[in-house]
Design an enzyme around this catalytic site. Structure first.
Site, PDB file in Angstrom:
ATOM      1  N   CYS A  79       0.842  -1.210   0.000  1.00  0.00           N
ATOM      2  CA  CYS A  79       0.000   0.000   0.000  1.00  0.00           C
ATOM      3  C   CYS A  79       0.880   1.264   0.000  1.00  0.00           C
ATOM      4  CB  CYS A  79      -0.966  -0.037   1.178  1.00  0.00           C
ATOM      5  SG  CYS A  79      -2.369   1.105   0.969  1.00  0.00           S
ATOM      6  N   HIS A 166      -3.794  -4.984   0.613  1.00  0.00           N
ATOM      7  CA  HIS A 166      -3.281  -5.520   1.876  1.00  0.00           C
ATOM      8  C   HIS A 166      -3.364  -7.048   1.889  1.00  0.00           C
ATOM      9  CE1 HIS A 166      -2.710  -1.778   4.172  1.00  0.00           C
ATOM     10  NE2 HIS A 166      -3.665  -1.313   3.386  1.00  0.00           N
ATOM     11  N   GLU A 168      -2.120  -8.985   4.077  1.00  0.00           N
ATOM     12  CA  GLU A 168      -2.087  -9.513   5.436  1.00  0.00           C
ATOM     13  C   GLU A 168      -3.474  -9.723   6.048  1.00  0.00           C
ATOM     14  OE1 GLU A 168      -1.693  -4.982   5.873  1.00  0.00           O
ATOM     15  OE2 GLU A 168      -1.196  -6.561   4.437  1.00  0.00           O
ATOM     16  N   GLY A 221      -0.027 -15.973  37.443  1.00  0.00           N
ATOM     17  CA  GLY A 221      -0.940 -17.073  37.174  1.00  0.00           C
ATOM     18  C   GLY A 221      -1.368 -17.130  35.726  1.00  0.00           C
TER      19      GLY A 221
END
Length: 509
Positions: A79, A166, A168, A221
Site C-alpha cells: 500500500c 493488503h 495480510e 498465574g
C-alpha cells in the site's frame, strides 16, 4: 545467526498483522519504525514496507532512504510502501478522487514469482486514498484490478515488488500465498523458526546470560509469566525464585488454585497474602488511573520487600511479550515513538538495582502458547483468558471495598464456571464481570429490593487490539443471570455488554 525479515512501520494500524502472517510461516521477523532502521547484516533476508495513513505527496510524510536496501535485498512495499517506492523512483502518485476501499479482483498482467500459484481474479482488499498513476520506466506492472492499473508491480533487475492492496488481512483470500511467495520464494527463508527451535535457542541463551546468578520473577498465574518462569527454570533451575502476590483483587479461590497448579511444574513459588495492604492503598479512590497507580505502587512495595529476603538476587524475570515493546509510530502529528509500559509488573523502579531478563519479548501471545505447549505446561494454564494486572480493581467501578470484591468474585465465579461447563470458555478470548456504581429496583418474593447491577462481558479477539462481543446463547445468558441473582446476595440485575472494540475497550476502566 538466525535469519529474519525486517518490517519497516510507517504507521499502519495493521503492521503487526503483517508480522503475524510472516511468523505463521515459521519465519522470524521484526517490526522497526521507518526512522529507526536496524543494522542490515547477513541475517536480514528481506525488507517489507508497511502501509500508512499518510500520503507520499505530503512534505512531512514518513520517508526512508530506499537506496539502503533496494537492489541489495528483496523488498516488498505494501500500500503506502508501494506508493513510496513508485514516488521515490520518479512515478506519479495522485489522489484518485475517492477512497478505494473494499474487495477487488486482482488480474495477473505479467508472470511474477510474487503471484505464482495465485488464482486469476482472486479477491484482494484495497484501503487507500492515493493511487499510483504512472510508474518509472524500470518498473513493470504485474497485476491490475478494474479500478487500479498498477495494483502490483516489479522493478526490473531487482527483487523489489509493490502491491497497493493488503495481503495480510483475511479479506485478501490469497494474500498469505503472496507473502509466502515473497519470504520463501524470493527471500529464500528456510522456515526453521519454530516453537521447538525457540525453546532450544532461548534456554541456551539464558544459560549463557544468567550463569549461576539468581533471578526473581513475579508470577501472575497467567500465560506469559508462567511460560517465562518455566523457560528460565529450564535454564537455571533452583536459582529462579517466583513470587505470587495476592492483592485481594484476584478471582475467587485464584490464589490457592494458582499455587496448587504450579506445584506440578517444579517451580520454586512463594505465595504472599497482601490483601490488607492493597485495600488500604485503595481506600476512598474512585478514579481509574488513581486506582491503577495505587495497585502498581503497592505491588512494587510488596515485591521489593519479598525480593530482599532472597540473598544476592541479580536479575528480575518478566513475562514481557512483543506487543508490549514494539515501538509504535505516530504520524498524525509528526514521527514519534512510544513504548508501552509493561502491564504485568507496572514498571519496577530503579532502586531495585536488578537487571531485567525477558525471554518472551520477541513473541506474540499465540506464539507464547505454542512455546508453552512445547514446554508441556498444562492446557488449563495456557488456555487461561487474559486477566488485567489490576484485577478486579478496574472491574469494580468506583471505590474498592472488601465487600464489593467478594460480591464480584462470586458473580465472576458463576459466569466463568458457566462458560467452562457449557463448553464455551475456549471460544472466548476474554470474559469477566463488572460491578457498576448504581443500584436498581427489583422484586424478590413479595419484597421490593434496591440492589446492585452487574454487567457481563465476553469478547472474541486474536490479540486484544480489536475485539467483538461474543454472541453467547440466550439460554446460557438466562441461566447465568438467574444463578447470579439467586445466589449472590446484593445483586438484583444482570446486563450483557454488546459493545465492540473499537469504539469501546474490553475493560470498562
Amino acid at each position: 545467526m538466525s535469519e529474519k525479515i525486517i518490517i519497516l512501520d510507517f504507521g499502519s494500524q495493521v503492521t503487526q498483522l503483517i508480522a503475524r502472517r510472516v511468523r505463521e510461516l515459521n519465519i522470524y521477523c521484526e517490526i522497526h519504525p521507518f526512522n529507526k532502521i536496524p543494522t542490515i547484516d547477513e541475517s536480514v533476508k528481506g525488507i517489507i514496507l508497511s502501509g500508512s495513513p499518510c500520503s507520499v505527496r505530503d512534505e512531512d510524510s514518513p520517508r526512508v532512504d530506499v537506496s539502503l536496501f533496494r537492489g541489495k535485498l528483496p523488498v516488498l512495499g505494501i500500500c503506502y510502501g508501494a506508493q513510496l517506492l513508485a514516488f521515490l523512483g520518479g512515478g506519479e502518485v495522485y489522489n484518485s478522487g475517492h477512497r478505494e476501499y473494499g474487495r477487488a479482483a486482482l488480474k495477473t498482467v505479467a508472470p511474477s514469482p510474487l503471484l505464482e500459484g495465485v488464482s486469476e481474479n482472486n479477491q484482494v482488499w484495497m484501503s487507500h486514498g492515493d493511487t499510483i498513476m504512472s510508474i518509472p520506466d524500470d518498473f513493470e506492472v504485474i497485476g491490475s484490478t478494474d479500478d487500479v492499473k498498477y495494483a502490483a508491480f516489479h522493478i526490473k533487475g531487482e527483487q523489489t515488488f509493490g502491491i497497493q492492496f493488503h495481503p495480510e488481512v483475511t479479506h485478501s483470500l490469497e494474500g498469505k500465498t503472496m507473502l509466502k511467495n515473497f519470504v520463501i520464494g524470493v527471500c529464500n527463508c528456510s522456515q526453521d523458526w519454530t516453537a521447538d527451535s525457540f525453546v532450544d535457542s532461548t534456554v541456551a541463551a539464558l544459560k549463557a546470560q544468567l550463569g549461576d546468578d539468581k533471578v526473581v520473577l513475579g508470577l501472575s498465574g497467567g500465560v506469559d509469566s508462567s511460560v517465562a518462569a518455566v523457560l528460565i527454570h529450564k535454564a537455571i533451575g533452583k536459582n529462579l525464585y517466583c513470587i505470587f502476590v495476592d492483592n485481594g483483587l484476584l478471582r475467587k479461590n485464584e490464589f490457592e488454585d494458582v499455587l496448587e497448579s504450579y506445584k506440578n511444574l517444579g517451580l520454586n513459588v512463594k505465595g504472599v497474602n497482601s490483601k490488607d495492604i492493597f485495600y488500604k492503598a485503595l481506600e476512598g479512590l474512585t478514579d481509574p488511573e488513581a486506582k491503577r497507580k495505587a495497585i502498581g505502587k503497592a505491588f512494587i512495595d510488596v515485591f521489593d520487600q519479598e525480593s530482599h529476603l532472597i540473598e544476592d538476587v541479580k536479575w528480575l524475570g518478566q513475562g514481557t511479550i512483543y506487543p508490549d515493546i514494539i515501538e509504535s509510530v505516530s504520524v498524525s502529528g509528526g514521527p514519534s515513538q512510544t513504548i508501552k509500559s509493561h502491564h504485568n509488573v507496572g514498571g519496577l523502579p530503579d532502586y531495585m538495582k536488578l537487571q531485567v531478563v525477558e525471554p518472551l519479548k520477541t513473541l506474540f501471545k499465540d506464539e507464547v502458547r505454542l512455546v508453552g505447549k512445547t514446554l508441556e505446561i498444562p492446557q488449563f494454564i495456557l488456555g487461561r483468558h487474559p486477566f488485567p494486572g489490576p484485577g478486579l480493581g478496574i472491574r469494580i467501578l468506583g471505590d474498592i471495598t472488601a465487600e464489593k470484591v467478594q460480591i464480584l468474585q462470586e458473580v465472576d465465579h458463576i459466569f466463568i464456571n458457566g462458560l467452562k461447563n457449557r463448553g464455551l470458555y475456549d471460544g472466548v478470548w476474554q470474559a469477566g464481570a463488572m460491578l457498576l456504581p448504581i443500584q436498581s429496583v427489583g422484586v424478590m418474593g413479595d419484597e421490593r429490593t434496591y440492589e446492585r447491577v452487574v454487567a457481563l462481558r465476553a469478547v472474541s479477539s486474536v490479540d486484544g487490539m480489536t475485539a467483538d462481543w461474543c454472541h453467547l446463547p440466550y439460554d446460557f445468558l438466562a441461566d447465568i443471570s438467574n444463578e447470579i441473582i439467586n445466589k449472590v446476595k446484593g445483586v438484583n440485575r444482570v446486563v450483557y455488554d454488546i459493545s465492540s472494540k473499537p469504539p469501546a475497550t474490553i475493560e470498562w476502566e
